[in-house]
Write an enzyme that holds these catalytic residues in place. Sequence first.
Site, PDB file in Angstrom:
ATOM      1  N   ASN A  19     -10.801  -9.005  11.481  1.00  0.00           N
ATOM      2  CA  ASN A  19     -11.720 -10.030  11.985  1.00  0.00           C
ATOM      3  C   ASN A  19     -11.049 -10.955  12.998  1.00  0.00           C
ATOM      4  OD1 ASN A  19     -10.409 -10.830   9.301  1.00  0.00           O
ATOM      5  ND2 ASN A  19     -10.816 -12.764  10.287  1.00  0.00           N
ATOM      6  N   GLY A  61      -2.591 -11.641   8.159  1.00  0.00           N
ATOM      7  CA  GLY A  61      -2.608 -13.091   7.983  1.00  0.00           C
ATOM      8  C   GLY A  61      -3.702 -13.738   8.802  1.00  0.00           C
ATOM      9  N   ARG A  68       0.798  -1.229   0.000  1.00  0.00           N
ATOM     10  CA  ARG A  68       0.000   0.000   0.000  1.00  0.00           C
ATOM     11  C   ARG A  68       0.827   1.274   0.000  1.00  0.00           C
ATOM     12  NH1 ARG A  68      -3.631  -2.785  -1.644  1.00  0.00           N
ATOM     13  NH2 ARG A  68      -4.951  -4.030  -0.309  1.00  0.00           N
ATOM     14  N   ASP A 117     -15.987 -12.270   8.532  1.00  0.00           N
ATOM     15  CA  ASP A 117     -14.744 -11.702   8.010  1.00  0.00           C
ATOM     16  C   ASP A 117     -14.913 -10.227   7.659  1.00  0.00           C
ATOM     17  OD1 ASP A 117     -12.146 -11.456   7.029  1.00  0.00           O
ATOM     18  OD2 ASP A 117     -12.680 -12.177   5.035  1.00  0.00           O
ATOM     19  N   LYS A 157     -16.109  -2.663   6.499  1.00  0.00           N
ATOM     20  CA  LYS A 157     -16.435  -3.789   5.622  1.00  0.00           C
ATOM     21  C   LYS A 157     -17.774  -4.418   6.012  1.00  0.00           C
ATOM     22  CE  LYS A 157     -14.171  -7.966   3.876  1.00  0.00           C
ATOM     23  NZ  LYS A 157     -13.014  -8.853   4.134  1.00  0.00           N
ATOM     24  N   TRP A 184     -10.673  -1.538   1.306  1.00  0.00           N
ATOM     25  CA  TRP A 184      -9.638  -0.604   1.773  1.00  0.00           C
ATOM     26  C   TRP A 184      -9.635   0.696   1.000  1.00  0.00           C
ATOM     27  CZ3 TRP A 184      -5.505   1.387  -1.006  1.00  0.00           C
ATOM     28  CH2 TRP A 184      -5.329   0.849  -2.282  1.00  0.00           C
TER      29      TRP A 184
END
Lengths: 515, 267
Positions: free
Chosen positions: A246, A176, A116, A289, A316, A373
Site C-alpha cells: 500500500n 514497514g 517467511r 491498506d 488483499k 499472504w
Amino acid sequence: MKKLALILLAFAASLPAQELDSHKLLNPGTDSWPTFNGDYSGRRYSTLAQINQTNVGSLTLAWAFQSRSQGSFTSMPLVVNGIMYATLPDQVFAIDARTGRQIWHFQRPSQGGGNRGVAMYKDRLIFTTPDAHVICISARDGKQIWQIQIADPAFKGFASMAPLVIRDHVLVAGSGDAADLPGFLLSLDPMTGQTQWRWDSEPKPGEPGSETWPQDSDVMSRGGGMLWLTGTYDPELNLTYWGTGNPHPVENSEARPGANLYTCSIVALNPDTGKLVWYFQPSPHDTHDWDTNMTPVLFDANFKGKPRKLLAQAGKEGLFFVLDRTNGKALVSAPLGDSDWYSGWDERGQPIPRKEAEPQPDGALVHSAITLWNAPSFDPQTGLFYVNERDWINVYYLTIPGKKAQGWAGRDFTVVGKPFLKALDYQTGKIKWSKEGTGRGGGSSGILTTAGHLLFTADTSGNLVALDPATGKTLWHTYPGAAMGSAPMTYELDGRQYVVTPVEGVIYAWALPAR
Amino acid sequence: MKKLSLMLLVIFAAALVVRAQDDAPQGAAAASQKQAQAEAVERGRKQFVGTCAACHGEDATGGRGPDLIRSSIARHDKGGDLLGPVITGGRPDRGMPNFPFNDSQVGDLVAFIKAQIALFDLHTRTPGAYPNDIPAERLASGSVEAGKAYFYGAGGCAKCHSPTGDLAGVAGKYTPVDLQTRLLYPAGKLPNATVKLTSGETLTGVLQLNDGSYVAIKDKDGWYHSWPRGAVKDLKVEDPLAAHVELLHKYTNADMHNLFTYLVTLK
C-alpha cells in the site's frame, strides 16, 4: 590392490556436498522444495501422486519436529538433498527430512516479529530478520557468513520475506508502513551481500509514473509500496513478478491524489537489471491498506482456445486477475466475493475505486473480500485457482486528514469476516465451488494441490484437511492442536511421499504407513 | 561528566524509591513512572509550542524548519544524546537557533518529540497497542432524530433492544469506536444449536464446534457434550446475531452515523 584402495578412497571422498545444484531451481524434481513456493511458478502444485484420493484416508504421522521455542512457524520450509530448512524469526533449523531429527540450529537475539523462510544458494542459506537485516549462513552447519542491514528499525523498518534466488541474484526487500519509508527491491550478491541493483517502488520526479503523484509535495519520495512477499520468475521470458504494498500515508486520500504508481501493483522486472518491463495496478490510489503483495502465480494454459503464458493473482483488495504475463494485459478481472468499494473497471481492467468508500473521520462502512499472504494454488488438472478468503466488513476511519498526513493516517476495524475456500475458473473468474469455513477462529492457511487429485489446507476450525479439488469434498482431516498459519508442502524421499504442515511450534510430516 | 553524575543520582534515587515501595503493590511503581513520563511530555509540549513550534509546527511535523517526526536524529536519539547538542548548540548558520536549556528542560523536549513520533507510528492492526481515542463527537456526525427513527422503524432494532432496558447507559460502557463497531455487530455471541441424535434424543445448547466431523455444544448447565457428526441426525443452528448480519448488508454510512449519534445519547 593399491589402485583399488585409491579408487575406494576417491569414492569415499567424493560423497557429494549437500549444496543446491543451480539447475534444481529450474527443475526441482519431486525430491526437493528448493524455494519459498516449491518452484519459480508459485503454483504450489506437486506432480507427486503416491498419496491420492484412494489412500489419503490412511495418512499417518511420519514424524513431528518440536522447535521447543516461542513463536509460530509462519514460514515455508525448504527441502534440499534430504535436509529441511525451517525458520522462526531470527532462527533457522536444519532438520533431517526423513526422520525429523534436528541437525543444527541457528539463533540470534530477537525482538520477535515474523519470518517467511530461507532462500538457498549453493551451500548457503539467506534470510531476513525483524530488525531489517539480511543474513547469510552456511547450510552445512548454520555458521554465519555475512550480514547486511536493508532498512532502519528506528523508522519502523523490518523484514520478513523469504528471498528469491535467480542465478547469482538474491532478491530481497524490507517492510514497514509506520514512518513513510519508500518501497524497494534489492538484488544482492550471494557471495558478499553487496547490492547489485535496486528497484524503487516510486519513480523519480519526471519519470513515467511520477504523474500519478502530487507535484506540489515530496510525498512520492516516501510513498511506500513495500515488497513483503516472495515473487515468482519465468526463466523463458527472464522476468520476475512481484506484488507491491500500500501507499503512504496509509488510508489517507487527500495527501496523494492520483493512482500512486507503483504501489498496490503487480510489476514485471528484469532480474539482471531491476528494470521495470510492465505493471498492472489491482488497487489504484489505495486508501484501505490493500497490499497487492500476494503471489503472482504463473502457468501456461489455453485461454479461450489459445495457449497463453498467464499470471493469476488474488490480492488483499479482494479481486482476482488473470493477466498475459508477457505484457501485463488483463484477460480476467473479477471479484473474489462481496465488494462495494469500486464502481467498475477501467480500460486496462483495473478497478475504479469509489470516493465514498474512502476512510472518513466518522467512519466509512466497506464490504470487501480479503486474502492475505497465505499461499493460493493453481491445479493444472482441474484448471482451478484456489484461495482462502474472507468476506469482510470493515469500518475505515480517517484519523489524520489533510495533505500533511504521514505514516498511519487512518484506522480500520473489522466488524465481521466470513471465511471461505474458493475455487475459481481462470478463464472466467467465476467461482466453481466455494466452501464456507465452519469455525470463527484461526487465520487463513495456505494451499497445496497435488497430482494425487488432492488439495491440502487447514479449515477455520483448525483441522488439517485433504479435499477433492474438483468439488471441495473432505477426504481426510485431523486436528493438530492449533491453526496452521503457514501452508502445506510436499516432497518424496526413498520412494515415500511426505506432506508437511507447520503448525505453531511444531512441524508435522504426514505419509502413508511405512511398509 | 555532569551528565553521568546526574544519571547515577537518578539511578540511586530510583533504587531508593523502589526500596521504599517494596511493600507497595507491583503496578504502583510502573504507574508512577508512567505518570512522571506523561508529565515530562506535557512540560515538553508547552516548551515546544512556546519555542520550537513557530518553525517545526505544533505537532513537530515541520514548517520553516524540518519535520522532526521523520528526523533521523530524533529517531535514533537515546536520552537526549543526539537531540541535546542540536537544541543547545543550534545550527546558527542554517537557521536553527541555539537554546540555553538545562538537562531537564532538554529531557522534557526529548520526551515530547519521542511521544509525537510514537503517536505517528501507531499501527492500526495491533489492538490494545493504541488508544481507541477517536472522540465520540467526531463519530456522532448524524442526527439523533433520524437515528431514533431508524431504531424504531427501518432497522427493527426495537424488536430486540430497548433504550431503557438492555441499552440503558450503553454509551458509558464502551469507547466510542467500540460502541460503533459493536452496534454494527456485537461479536462474541456463539450460535444456539438443537442437536437431534440418531438415538432419538434431542439436546439444545450453545454451539462449540461444527466442523463437518464433530458437533459439540455446551448445555444450559454449562456441561460440554460432543458427538461424531454421524451420530447427529439433525442439527439446527440459530445465530442470535442474524438480524445484525442482515442489517450489515443494508446500512448506508448515514444509517450508521445516525444510529451512533442516537446511541451516544443513551448515557
